[in-house]
Design a protein around this motif. Structure first.
Motif, mmCIF file in Angstrom:
data_model
loop_
_atom_site.group_PDB
_atom_site.id
_atom_site.type_symbol
_atom_site.label_atom_id
_atom_site.label_comp_id
_atom_site.label_asym_id
_atom_site.label_seq_id
_atom_site.Cartn_x
_atom_site.Cartn_y
_atom_site.Cartn_z
ATOM 1 N N VAL A 23 0.858 -1.180 0.000
ATOM 2 C CA VAL A 23 0.000 0.000 0.000
ATOM 3 C C VAL A 23 0.899 1.237 0.000
ATOM 4 O O VAL A 23 1.934 1.249 0.664
ATOM 5 N N SER A 24 0.505 2.258 -0.755
ATOM 6 C CA SER A 24 1.306 3.484 -0.798
ATOM 7 C C SER A 24 0.445 4.705 -0.500
ATOM 8 O O SER A 24 -0.757 4.713 -0.752
ATOM 9 N N GLU A 25 1.115 5.736 0.011
ATOM 10 C CA GLU A 25 0.452 7.022 0.217
ATOM 11 C C GLU A 25 1.296 8.123 -0.433
ATOM 12 O O GLU A 25 2.517 8.141 -0.266
ATOM 13 N N ILE A 26 0.612 8.998 -1.154
ATOM 14 C CA ILE A 26 1.332 10.110 -1.790
ATOM 15 C C ILE A 26 1.569 11.173 -0.720
ATOM 16 O O ILE A 26 0.613 11.755 -0.187
ATOM 17 N N ILE A 27 2.837 11.427 -0.399
ATOM 18 C CA ILE A 27 3.149 12.370 0.687
ATOM 19 C C ILE A 27 3.773 13.664 0.190
ATOM 20 O O ILE A 27 4.049 14.567 0.976
ATOM 21 N N VAL A 72 7.134 12.919 -7.526
ATOM 22 C CA VAL A 72 6.146 12.300 -6.645
ATOM 23 C C VAL A 72 6.877 11.694 -5.454
ATOM 24 O O VAL A 72 7.804 10.904 -5.633
ATOM 25 N N TYR A 73 6.480 12.089 -4.249
ATOM 26 C CA TYR A 73 7.025 11.491 -3.027
ATOM 27 C C TYR A 73 5.999 10.508 -2.490
ATOM 28 O O TYR A 73 4.832 10.872 -2.303
ATOM 29 N N VAL A 74 6.426 9.301 -2.244
ATOM 30 C CA VAL A 74 5.466 8.283 -1.846
ATOM 31 C C VAL A 74 6.012 7.456 -0.676
ATOM 32 O O VAL A 74 7.197 7.123 -0.644
ATOM 33 N N ARG A 75 5.157 7.191 0.309
ATOM 34 C CA ARG A 75 5.534 6.265 1.374
ATOM 35 C C ARG A 75 4.860 4.940 1.081
ATOM 36 O O ARG A 75 3.631 4.882 0.962
ATOM 37 N N SER A 76 5.652 3.904 0.929
ATOM 38 C CA SER A 76 5.104 2.590 0.608
ATOM 39 C C SER A 76 5.324 1.644 1.769
ATOM 40 O O SER A 76 6.350 1.698 2.444
ATOM 41 N N ALA A 115 2.620 -4.724 9.177
ATOM 42 C CA ALA A 115 3.596 -4.078 8.296
ATOM 43 C C ALA A 115 4.945 -4.772 8.433
ATOM 44 O O ALA A 115 5.407 -5.039 9.549
ATOM 45 N N VAL A 116 5.557 -5.108 7.321
ATOM 46 C CA VAL A 116 6.873 -5.748 7.342
ATOM 47 C C VAL A 116 7.955 -4.813 6.810
ATOM 48 O O VAL A 116 9.140 -5.039 7.020
ATOM 49 N N LEU A 117 7.519 -3.766 6.092
ATOM 50 C CA LEU A 117 8.470 -2.851 5.443
ATOM 51 C C LEU A 117 7.808 -1.493 5.299
ATOM 52 O O LEU A 117 6.616 -1.398 5.026
ATOM 53 N N ASP A 118 8.608 -0.440 5.466
ATOM 54 C CA ASP A 118 8.101 0.926 5.342
ATOM 55 C C ASP A 118 9.233 1.774 4.773
ATOM 56 O O ASP A 118 10.348 1.731 5.283
ATOM 57 N N TYR A 119 8.960 2.496 3.686
ATOM 58 C CA TYR A 119 10.011 3.353 3.126
ATOM 59 C C TYR A 119 9.399 4.487 2.320
ATOM 60 O O TYR A 119 8.240 4.413 1.894
#
Lengths: 319, 319, 319
Positions: A112-116, A129-133, A142-146
């Protein structure tokens, strides 16, 4: 069924299609198997004892050998591409990358991603585009966040920018926020001999240069029409953050966090200096004394990392 | 952490670093999975019914399909390289190779070696290291045992030889010492049709020549700077024991032991004579009648075996 | 053991060796693993949610992710080659292909064929063999059934034809006979977002053209002696049913049955237009606007399907 049908191939999102705060669930969930692990080890050459041996992993506190963090990253990252960067011009950077929970064969991952952040470039043809996935397992954890930022084309140059917001990103990941994918380790049970290295956390220091001798030869594209122009040079690979990057901008180096510089090493272009054949075909001394040839990258070379944007993973050596 | 840190990349052992009787535990233990098996079958093309089908294997007495003996060999051998032959000039031979216990997916393998012989070459630049290597599963049982000898560079030509001892090696493996990796087989349940061959142990004879038609084309290195010099010719590949060998000197042929000669067949360099496409692109008669072209080896070609040094494996046909 | 031994390599069957009604059990049974699935996904790029995720599959009614129908086809087809088409000149077509039961990792597949037609060509050098092949799992249930016809060489041009019988084949597979490999699906639980497409059965129509943008670059053979003659052109690939085909004549397209035409698309030969790297190296607009270059096929290109002979598989979208 006689009405004109919708186009069946997604054109992907263009810069003006994104919205600040937009949430995107990505296709396709994937159950990661020991088959995927075997392919990954075969392709990338990782031979960490914890990820290679169930017994070694169990001895230090894992229930069994976990999947390599970077395979988890590749899988999650790959799922974001059709929605985020199908129309990308350049991949610009990563930040705040953390592995939060170990993943084992049989787990099913989704993303899942959010446009930040959004920032149109002055030429009005592209925007950043800056995105947090985030990657999740089938337990919903959650296993990964970047965070990633990427330059994306506009479909229509006259379209108004969809917003303007540049997020503040950390220059490095605080050690206290790392380690989620690693259980409490039984340090004394970690066998340096079987692990293939006696170097532990305290043996590394900030600024230390490590010469990873013996690269893997990146095969050249063999098509007659393949161009050798466009190959990057050693210097612009490392320093020019605005040039188009290559496909997999993730280092496999494990560093003691925080880390603020990254180096991109050339694999010296000998005909046969892959690790597996070096013992019989290439005397070590000859390769070592030879001058480093100009680097010629193929598109498969991971060769760029921005300072402050490194995916840091630790937990492979206990402290 | 301010003291100079140790080099992080192992330079490997040089000839003068070895000692007679030295025991070496190798990194990295590895849990072998069905993913590794799939990769091996895809790369090497082995299609033995026992190793391919759990049902076939169970019918003749295995609990399930065992891992191909040669995959076990490759894995164990690979673990010895960083400690034994990182500075090797030439891989010279193998002897007394025996598979001692079947290995199944999920087993974790590790390797241990003992230095059983050392002999400096007269040029004082290199020496021959004789090593007995053994692979163990996670029950601690030996699954593989073999002797290898390899020419290794000296770091310092003035260093004294670390010893002088040439072990006496058997010219062949006695049949009574073989078969450990094979359970007592239910011969009548062995289905020749499903196995793809009606040839059993008694159908082979000493000295028989078998023409393994239809090789696999070895892909040429495509890099512009790749040299075509250094390619071996058919004759020196087979007979010149002192020349540098290629990376994987293990035959996949199954022979009735004892065997004292080995032949190295050229894969005829047609554009498309791989097994999988031959039915549609290359009429058999055309390939058969064509003259054998000069061999040009790539570094991936397994092409040398010394007389008396063959890894013999049987147990795939019942007696 | 002193008598001359039989040749150990099968020459395969020639046209005159076949008999109408002949039943052939093929070697080698194979337990299909998650390793095989990983290799298949890596090579062919299929990313169907049902086949990729155990969770997704369970949500709609499967016990777990089934193996891709086309992998089942490849495995069963491959087993028939040593007995049917080792001496083939041209692969001519397929008909009545149906997937009858889902296959899961751990199943063991084997194949049986029946000769259902024979027709010698007027040149007396070759003949056409019509064969119905079926794949079975270890429960003995048929999982796949299809007809194939292939032109096979004669060993001896003076040998009489082994029969003359051209079977009547259906131009298309009736929908009522399809779907065996798919359980009753829980339609509302099918998540279009995770599946990566909102297109369901009703969104496709007969005659609709779908532009599958962004092909996978087929690597050229890199051997110096490789010829570029013999490469097919776009037109003869599609229309010339009597020319020798390439190795894998199965489309991965999923069509709403019945379907009566097939198209063979060229992957545009850009240096780097593989799906995985397109986001960063090839702006979409540039590729789209560029003229289509002449197609140059490698032997690995699946590029021919006869009208009426398509393997149709559905069940991936619920109705």
């Amino acid at each position: 069924m006689s009405a004109p049908s919708a186009p069946k191939t997604s054109p992907g999102n263009f810069f003006e299609d994104f919205r600040l705060g937009q949430q995107i669930r990505h296709a396709t969930p994937r159950t990661v198997s020991v088959g995927d692990v075997a392919l990954y080890q075969g392709l990338f050459g990782g031979r960490f004892a914890v990820q290679s041996s169930d017994i070694f992993a169990q001895n230090i506190g894992f229930p069994k050998a976990p999947i390599d963090d970077l395979l988890v990253f590749h899988i999650v990252f790959g799922k974001t591409v059709p929605d985020i960067s199908l129309n990308a011009v350049a991949n610009l950077g990563y930040a705040d990358c953390r592995f939060l929970k170990p993943v084992y064969p049989g787990s099913t991952l989704n993303a899942v991603s959010e446009i930040i952040g959004l920032k149109e470039n002055s030429n009005k043809k592209t925007g950043i585009v800056y995105v947090r996935s985030r990657g999740f397992d089938d337990a919903g954890d959650a296993v990964l966040d970047y965070v990633r930022w990427v330059m994306v084309r506009k479909r229509d140059e006259t379209a108004p920018a969809p917003g303007e917001e540049v997020p503040e990103l950390q220059k490095s990941v605080e050690p206290a926020r790392l380690g989620g994918s690693c259980p409490k380790i039984n340090g004394p049970a970690y066998d340096n001999v079987l692990a293939g290295s006696s170097h532990r956390f305290g043996d590394y220091k900030v600024g230390e240069k490590i010469d990873h001798v013996d690269g893997v030869t990146v095969e050249y594209r063999s098509a007659p029409q393949a161009s050798t122009t466009g190959c990057c040079t050693r210097s612009n690979v490392i320093t020019d953050g605005s040039s188009a990057s290559t496909s997999t901008p993730v280092s496999t180096a494990i560093s003691s966090p925080p880390v603020s510089t990254a180096t991109c090493r050339s694999s010296r272009s000998w005909p046969s200096t892959t690790r597996s054949d070096r013992s019989t075909t290439s005397p070590r001394s000859r390769r070592r004394s030879a001058p480093l040839r100009p680097r010629r990258c193929s598109t498969a070379t991971p060769c760029r990392l921005r300072a402050g944007s490194i995916c840091a993973s630790y937990g492979r050596t206990s402290t």
